[in-house]
Design an enzyme around this catalytic site. Structure first.
Site, PDB file in Angstrom:
ATOM      1  N   ASP A 177       4.103   2.268  -4.070  1.00 46.81           N
ATOM      2  CA  ASP A 177       5.519   2.294  -4.241  1.00 46.81           C
ATOM      3  C   ASP A 177       6.126   3.113  -3.281  1.00 46.81           C
ATOM      4  OD1 ASP A 177       7.473   0.842  -6.089  1.00 46.81           O
ATOM      5  OD2 ASP A 177       7.886   2.753  -6.764  1.00 46.81           O
ATOM      6  N   GLU A 187       5.231  -0.674   0.403  1.00 50.03           N
ATOM      7  CA  GLU A 187       6.260  -1.083  -0.089  1.00 50.03           C
ATOM      8  C   GLU A 187       7.326  -0.331   0.394  1.00 50.03           C
ATOM      9  OE1 GLU A 187       9.563  -1.871  -2.961  1.00 50.03           O
ATOM     10  OE2 GLU A 187       8.536   0.060  -3.022  1.00 50.03           O
TER      11      GLU A 187
END
Length: 666
Positions: free
Chosen positions: A389, A418
């Site tokens: 993330d 990401e």
């Protein structure tokens, strides 16, 4: 007295300068940032390298591509072929996952230079007696370098050349023996040893499905568990997915917990955001107690593997205020003058349920080790794939170190970045070790945008180190293209993702159910699953599950769609000479050239569109008038095409795409 002069500095520390090395090696490709970062390939692929190689004068050159697994003492060699204009090329098959090295070596071949000159003199009828004596000397030197059997053979040829046997000089037996005893003493080595990262096969071809485990209880109102998710595995496998990505499965903080639709105040039943990691139940190496035990998670991973599915975990390096690290390692966080800890902000947004980690902490070394150990913990539990993330908000040096150190011990691990951020940041993350990268695919919607973006990804240096992973939606992103709710539009974006890129994913079951209700004025879902437990009606009318399964089967059965870089966009005209802006077509070929796929997609989800498609027969060495057949793998129908121009038509209410297997004459 010998005059003094300044010798050039050695190009390679392990190779002292010697002015007798006359070959120049330049412009090696691929080479990322002067060799600072590795080129990437997948196990089973071939690695091709090129270089400019030349010398002064007209002497013959021999060149070879050297390669080895990093840490090995010995190099393997693959002969290089001259392509013309002093450009040379070679390739080798890559082995198991890990880090490899490659470089280029070349030298002047005096024997072959002599042999070519001898042939010219013989053709011109000149006296070659002195030339044969020169040749005998070269062959005698070769015999000194040769292995026992070849040494005897070469000594025999020395005798023949000494007595004037010119026909022996030009024979293949002598040439072959001399090639096995090359004169490499004055060989030039390229000035860099370049890196090659080999990843597991799913790095090159994978099909991702994201779900929230807590939403999969069979009884309404109950928190889902790993055992509940086990029951979904056959369904996900039948749809054709081989990577199951789970958002964070850790304990969720209570302090400043978010409520439904990201509300600042949570109700007593609100489960909170999965990304607010950490509570009294543990942190990044714990599982949420309502999901089950660690043993049940490990059993879930093993069961998934039985279905051909790898479990991917979300790694989000941030903490809730309740995370054990906040008390145990306060130095890893930023503290404000009033004594409170700094929470995450993106003004005017405030994320008080999340504390960012301070990568400028004075205790950064222990911080790095602790974060690395999070990955190692889950690898020990059977997980080899991670979606990370917001990696662009952490230090690039950290990622290069942590991913490199993990791969030294676990070379078959994969990491998806990401990072929907600026292009240069995304590229640097890929260079620094990320296996896959999220992309701008979601925001590339017109024919021009798609073709330009794929050209950038596949025809520039990006193709050597950045592997795109196309996602038409995520829990965070519901693009306006999908907000109209058109079933055809969902199929269009899915087919584009699945056939343009060999790696793609979707957030389900929202995608196959064509969920399209947005948060007003945003590219986000209303009633987002990030903040609440959902109950999904999987067989809801209008779902596109069968279309997804069908296209995934086509992907698995056709190697042409299992790679991204070999793509050729075709011309589709409304009428001859007027390009169609609503029909896009592209050809992909398998590495061996045996499997050829032509995909045609309409970008109009309302109206039937047709046009004249030009198939690039010249790409396959065929005349423009060649007859061939194409089989639509979606409908099962076969068409006879006559020459390069043929008419195609798509009704989006039936199926907005053709995926043709092209059957060309051999």
């Amino acid at each position: 007295m010998k005059p003094e002069f300044l010798l050039p500095a050695p190009i390679r520390p392990d190779r002292p300068f010697d002015g007798r090395r006359r070959v120049v090696i330049d412009r090696v490709f691929p080479e990322i940032d002067g060799g600072r970062f590795p080129v990437k390939r997948v196990e089973g692929e071939r690695m091709t390298a090129e270089a400019d190689i030349f010398t002064d004068g007209a002497d013959t050159i021999v060149a070879e591509l050297l390669y080895r697994r990093k840490g090995d003492a010995e190099w393997s060699a693959s002969p290089m072929t001259h392509l013309g204009n002093d450009r040379w090329s070679s390739a080798f098959g890559v082995g198991a996952p890990g880090m490899y090295e490659y470089t280029v070596r070349a030298w002047v071949d005096h024997f072959e230079t002599w042999r070519k000159g001898l042939r010219k003199k013989l053709d011109a009828g000149q006296d070659v007696s002195l030339d044969l004596r020169i040749g005998a000397t070269l062959v005698e030197l070769g015999a000194a370098r040769a292995a026992d059997e070849d040494a005897g053979t070469l000594h025999h040829y020395v005798g023949l050349l000494t007595v004037g046997a010119s026909e022996a000089a030009l024979g293949e037996g002598l040439a072959a023996a001399m090639r096995r005893a090359p004169e490499k003493a004055m060989a030039t080595l390229y000035d860099k040893i370049l890196l090659l990262q080999i990843d597991q096969k799913k790095a090159g071809f994978s099909t991702w499905y994201e779900l929230f485990p807590r939403s999969w209880a069979e009884e309404p109102g109950r928190h889902g568990t790993f055992r509940d998710c086990m029951k979904l595995l056959p369904r996900i496998a039948l749809m054709g997915f081989d990577v199951l990505y789970l958002p964070p499965i850790h304990p969720i903080g209570v302090t400043k917990r978010k409520g439904k639709n990201n509300a600042l105040v949570a109700g007593p039943e609100d489960p909170g955001s999965c990304w607010a990691i950490g509570s009294a139940d543990g942190g990044h190496t714990s599982v949420h107690p309502e999901l089950g035990t660690m043993e049940e998670f490990e059993a879930f991973v093993r069961e998934a593997e039985k279905h051909g599915i790898s479990v991917a975990l979300d790694i989000a390096f941030q903490c809730s205020p309740d995370h054990p690290w906040v008390k145990e390692h306060p130095q890893w966080f930023r503290w404000r003058p009033d004594g409170t800890v700094q929470f995450a902000e993106n003004p005017p947004k405030r994320y008080e349920d999340i504390l960012p980690i301070d990568f400028e902490s004075a205790d950064w070394q222990n911080l790095w080790i602790a974060l690395r150990d999070v990955f190692l913990f889950w690898i020990d539990k059977g997980v080899k794939i991670f979606r990370v993330d917001n990696p662009h908000t952490k230090g690039f040096a950290f990622w290069e170190w942590v991913l490199g150190s993990i791969r030294e011990e676990h070379p078959d691990t994969m990491f998806l970045a990401e990072a929907f951020t600026r292009p240069k940041l995304m590229a640097r993350l890929a260079k620094g070790g990320y296996t896959h990268s999220y992309t701008y695919f979601t925001w590339r919607n017109t024919k021009y945008e798609l073709q330009e973006y794929l050209t950038e990804l596949t025809q520039t240096e990006l193709r050597e180190y950045m592997r795109p992973n196309f996602w038409p939606n995520t829990p965070d992103i519901l693009h306006e293209e999908l907000q109209g709710g058109s079933r055809a539009r969902f199929i269009i974006r899915f087919v584009l993702a699945a056939t343009l890129s060999s790696n793609y994913g979707m957030y389900g079951p929202a995608y196959e159910l064509c969920e399209h209700a947005p948060f007003p004025g945003k590219e986000e879902y209303i009633d987002s699953e990030k903040y609440e437990i959902k109950q999904w009606e999987l067989d809801r009318p209008g779902n596109i599950r069968s279309e997804i399964a069908m296209v995934n089967r086509i992907r698995h059965n056709n190697p042409a769609l299992q790679q991204t870089s070999d793509i050729t966009f075709v011309t589709i005209d409304v009428s001859r000479g007027q390009e169609h802006d609503q029909l896009i077509g592209y050809v992909k070929c398998s590495p061996d050239g045996e499997n050829v796929i032509l995909t045609v997609v309409t970008l109009d989800d309302r109206n039937t569109r047709g046009g004249w498609l030009r198939f690039p027969l010249e790409k396959f060495g065929l005349p423009h008038t060649e007859r061939f057949t194409v089989e639509d793998l979606i409908s099962g129908r076969t068409y006879e095409w006559n020459g390069e121009w043929n008419y195609v038509e798509l009704n989006p209410h039936q199926m907005p795409a053709h995926i043709f297997r092209v059957n060309l004459p051999s």
